[in-house]
Write a protein that holds these residues in place. Structure first.
Motif, PDB file in Angstrom:
ATOM      1  N   HIS A   1       0.846  -1.213   0.000  1.00 50.17           N
ATOM      2  CA  HIS A   1       0.000   0.000   0.000  1.00 50.17           C
ATOM      3  C   HIS A   1       0.875   1.255   0.000  1.00 50.17           C
ATOM      4  CE1 HIS A   1      -4.073  -1.478   0.264  1.00 50.17           C
ATOM      5  NE2 HIS A   1      -3.796  -2.262   1.279  1.00 50.17           N
TER       6      HIS A   1
ATOM      7  N   SER B   1      -7.300   1.307   5.468  1.00 52.67           N
ATOM      8  CA  SER B   1      -7.969   0.171   4.838  1.00 52.67           C
ATOM      9  C   SER B   1      -8.944  -0.460   5.806  1.00 52.67           C
ATOM     10  CB  SER B   1      -6.929  -0.877   4.449  1.00 52.67           C
ATOM     11  OG  SER B   1      -6.395  -0.599   3.213  1.00 52.67           O
ATOM     12  N   GLY B   2      -9.423  -1.668   5.425  1.00 50.89           N
ATOM     13  CA  GLY B   2     -10.347  -2.386   6.291  1.00 50.89           C
ATOM     14  C   GLY B   2      -9.655  -2.956   7.520  1.00 50.89           C
TER      15      GLY B   2
ATOM     16  N   GLY C   1     -11.622   1.709   7.610  1.00 45.96           N
ATOM     17  CA  GLY C   1     -12.493   0.942   6.702  1.00 45.96           C
ATOM     18  C   GLY C   1     -13.436   0.035   7.477  1.00 45.96           C
TER      19      GLY C   1
ATOM     20  N   ASP D   1     -17.432   0.004   7.483  1.00 48.06           N
ATOM     21  CA  ASP D   1     -18.190  -1.228   7.235  1.00 48.06           C
ATOM     22  C   ASP D   1     -19.177  -1.516   8.372  1.00 48.06           C
ATOM     23  OD1 ASP D   1     -16.710  -1.453   4.951  1.00 48.06           O
ATOM     24  OD2 ASP D   1     -15.304  -2.926   5.758  1.00 48.06           O
TER      25      ASP D   1
ATOM     26  N   GLY E   1     -18.192   1.108   2.877  1.00 47.22           N
ATOM     27  CA  GLY E   1     -17.580   2.432   2.704  1.00 47.22           C
ATOM     28  C   GLY E   1     -18.173   3.217   1.547  1.00 47.22           C
ATOM     29  N   GLN E   2     -18.264   2.550   0.393  1.00 51.13           N
ATOM     30  CA  GLN E   2     -18.763   3.218  -0.808  1.00 51.13           C
ATOM     31  C   GLN E   2     -20.213   3.665  -0.615  1.00 51.13           C
ATOM     32  OE1 GLN E   2     -17.218   4.156  -3.506  1.00 51.13           O
ATOM     33  NE2 GLN E   2     -19.080   4.820  -4.556  1.00 51.13           N
TER      34      GLN E   2
ATOM     35  N   GLY F   1      -7.785   1.155   0.719  1.00 51.46           N
ATOM     36  CA  GLY F   1      -9.158   1.198   0.202  1.00 51.46           C
ATOM     37  C   GLY F   1      -9.945   2.447   0.575  1.00 51.46           C
TER      38      GLY F   1
ATOM     39  N   ASN G   1     -12.327   7.175  -1.033  1.00 53.54           N
ATOM     40  CA  ASN G   1     -13.402   8.072  -0.597  1.00 53.54           C
ATOM     41  C   ASN G   1     -13.186   9.481  -1.163  1.00 53.54           C
ATOM     42  OD1 ASN G   1     -14.613  10.117   1.384  1.00 53.54           O
ATOM     43  ND2 ASN G   1     -15.572   8.199   2.011  1.00 53.54           N
TER      44      ASN G   1
ATOM     45  N   MET H   1      -7.318  -0.159  -3.527  1.00 55.14           N
ATOM     46  CA  MET H   1      -7.807  -1.404  -2.923  1.00 55.14           C
ATOM     47  C   MET H   1      -6.696  -2.458  -3.046  1.00 55.14           C
ATOM     48  SD  MET H   1     -10.948  -0.400  -2.329  1.00 55.14           S
ATOM     49  CE  MET H   1     -12.084  -1.753  -2.098  1.00 55.14           C
ATOM     50  N   ASP H   2      -6.832  -3.540  -2.286  1.00 53.15           N
ATOM     51  CA  ASP H   2      -5.830  -4.608  -2.347  1.00 53.15           C
ATOM     52  C   ASP H   2      -5.655  -5.091  -3.784  1.00 53.15           C
ATOM     53  OD1 ASP H   2      -5.620  -4.411   0.338  1.00 53.15           O
ATOM     54  OD2 ASP H   2      -6.655  -6.292   0.803  1.00 53.15           O
TER      55      ASP H   2
HETATM   56  O1  KG4 Z   1      -7.326  -1.778   1.069  1.00 55.35           O
HETATM   57  P1  KG4 Z   1      -8.578  -2.592   1.051  1.00 55.35           P
HETATM   58  O2  KG4 Z   1      -9.037  -3.080  -0.295  1.00 55.35           O
HETATM   59  O3  KG4 Z   1      -8.439  -3.876   1.932  1.00 55.35           O
HETATM   60  C1  KG4 Z   1      -7.787  -3.965   3.149  1.00 55.35           C
HETATM   61  O4  KG4 Z   1      -6.516  -4.044   3.168  1.00 55.35           O
HETATM   62  O5  KG4 Z   1      -8.522  -3.943   4.154  1.00 55.35           O
HETATM   63  O6  KG4 Z   1      -9.717  -1.710   1.770  1.00 55.35           O
HETATM   64  C2  KG4 Z   1     -11.049  -2.134   1.917  1.00 55.35           C
HETATM   65  C3  KG4 Z   1     -11.783  -1.122   2.761  1.00 55.35           C
HETATM   66  C4  KG4 Z   1     -13.205  -1.553   3.138  1.00 55.35           C
HETATM   67  O7  KG4 Z   1     -13.348  -1.454   4.532  1.00 55.35           O
HETATM   68  C5  KG4 Z   1     -14.096  -0.560   2.402  1.00 55.35           C
HETATM   69  O8  KG4 Z   1     -15.322  -0.259   3.054  1.00 55.35           O
HETATM   70  C6  KG4 Z   1     -13.212   0.656   2.326  1.00 55.35           C
HETATM   71  O9  KG4 Z   1     -11.926   0.136   2.061  1.00 55.35           O
HETATM   72  N1  KG4 Z   1     -13.660   1.576   1.257  1.00 55.35           N
HETATM   73  C7  KG4 Z   1     -14.150   2.817   1.503  1.00 55.35           C
HETATM   74  C8  KG4 Z   1     -14.533   3.350   0.237  1.00 55.35           C
HETATM   75  N2  KG4 Z   1     -14.269   2.406  -0.721  1.00 55.35           N
HETATM   76  C9  KG4 Z   1     -13.722   1.338  -0.067  1.00 55.35           C
HETATM   77  N3  KG4 Z   1     -14.296   3.500   2.651  1.00 55.35           N
HETATM   78  C10 KG4 Z   1     -14.814   4.746   2.573  1.00 55.35           C
HETATM   79  N4  KG4 Z   1     -15.219   5.309   1.403  1.00 55.35           N
HETATM   80  C11 KG4 Z   1     -15.095   4.665   0.235  1.00 55.35           C
HETATM   81  N5  KG4 Z   1     -15.500   5.251  -0.910  1.00 55.35           N
END
Ligand code: KG4
Ligand code: ZN
Length: 368
Positions: A115, A138-139, A203, A207, A220-221, A314, A318, A348-349
């Protein structure tokens, strides 16, 4: 130089093969199987299901990329830590097997460093100024990192065109204020974690709040879409947790609890949860999270005398986070400061970021 990269740390089975020339990092092929739909009925990632699905899908994804191409790669990168052990082991086993069969070096990659360095993907290296501070949200993680070029490696870096236009910087002016900071050297960089969450990641918080509204995982989205229709509402106000603390710590669990308390309060008072009210809650929640993240990142930029600010992970998809940072920066920072959100496709991952961190790690190991 060609590499194969594999990422299976959470709920994406992502594989990429990339050709790379030391001038630009450009991604040729990147394929993934996303497990989001498989976990939605459980409102979050179920580790056991995640590892089984990686096992079921990984060969299919590699075959779609082209198994015969693996014989032409110079090395293989795979995420080995941190995250779900059962998921990681699938990627590690397949990568080890391929490395052994095709007699290729195998590089172990830290997911967070993927990341961190995702900023370099599809960009000219000359655009990047060091030192920089990065929010990786991230999440599963929510940290602020400081990255600088390592002065002792300057000779080596000068010989690499990738580093030619990167400016050298010597940390130290701020060191006495932060004696607890531990640096990790990584192929000509010095990296330090300077901020972190004491509980949930941002994240995860998005969620879980989405879940309170019965919106599917990952939320999140959806929250950001609802927030667009929301507005400030004096009955819906959330504290900006830890904002006044002069440090780089976060608490998103506390942030999430405020939403839960408000919903319980509304229920007690028999207040109908109208669409308008829901959008106002989404709006205020997003504002609270975004304000804390941006202001802490800017505080880090000031404290560590950085030249570039950077959002990754992720949550950096936003739009309000990106917009808030841009406008806050305009107000607070000199024009020379560079803002760098990672391209959404690499936020995202994904295997591309693992490939990139793998190249850095591979060169680091080869030159030791
Ligand atoms: O980096 P990622 O793909 O996976 C991890 O390493 O966790 O991040 C996923 C996270 C999820 O919790 C998702 O809800 C969040 O990123 N996310 C967002 C948005 N798009 C994805 N959070 C807030 N606003 C967004 N638009
Ligand atoms: Zn991640």
């Amino acid at each position: 130089m060609k590499t194969l990269a594999i990422e299976t740390s959470c709920d994406d089975t992502s594989v990429g093969i990339v050709d790379f020339d030391w001038q630009t990092f450009s991604v040729d092929s990147l394929l993934a199987y996303s497990q989001i739909q498989d976990h939605q009925q459980y409102w979050g990632v179920v580790p056991e299901i995640a590892s089984r699905l990686h096992f079921d899908k990984i060969l299919e994804v590699i075959k779609n990329i082209g198994l015969d191409k693996v014989k032409d790669v110079d090395f293989i990168s795979v995420t080995t830590h941190p995250w779900l052990p059962g998921s990681l082991v699938v990627g590690k086993a397949v990568a080890s097997l391929l490395a052994s069969y095709f007699t290729k070096p195998l590089v172990h990659v830290n997911h967070i460093y993927g990341h961190l360095f995702s900023l370099l993907l599809d960009r000219k290296n000359s655009e990047i100024q060091f030192p920089l501070v990065v929010l990786t949200a991230s999440g599963g993680h929510n940290d602020i990192y400081y990255v600088e070029i390592q002065a002792s490696r300057s000779k080596m870096q000068e010989s690499d065109s990738i580093h030619e236009s990167w400016n050298m910087h010597h940390a130290s002016s701020w060191m006495e204020n932060f004696p607890w900071i531990v640096f990790h050297s990584f192929w000509g960089y010095r990296i330090a974690k300077i901020g972190y969450t004491l509980d949930d990641a941002a994240g995860e918080c998005f969620d879980k709040v989405a879940r309170m509204m019965w919106w599917p995982y990952p939320g999140g989205q959806r929250i950001s879409e609802k927030a667009l229709q929301g507005k400030p509402n004096s009955d819906v106000e959330f504290k900006r947790i830890f904002l006044s603390k002069e440090n780089f710590e976060f608490s998103f669990s506390w942030m999430k609890s405020q939403v839960s308390f408000l919903l319980k309060e509304l229920e007690k008072k028999w207040t109908p949860l109208t669409e308008e009210l829901i959008c106002d809650i989404a709006y205020e929640f997003q504002e609270a999270v975004v304000e804390v993240m941006v202001k802490k990142l800017v505080r880090a930029w000031i404290a560590f005398d950085a030249k570039t600010l950077w959002l990754a992970g992720g949550v950096s998809c936003n739009d309000r986070l990106r917009e808030y940072l841009q406008s806050y920066a305009k107000e607070k920072m000199p024009e020379s400061i560079v803002l760098r959100p990672v391209k959404k496709v690499y936020s995202m991952d994904n295997a591309a970021m693992i490939w990139l961190a793998g190249i850095l790690e591979f060169n680091s190991e080869c030159r030791m």
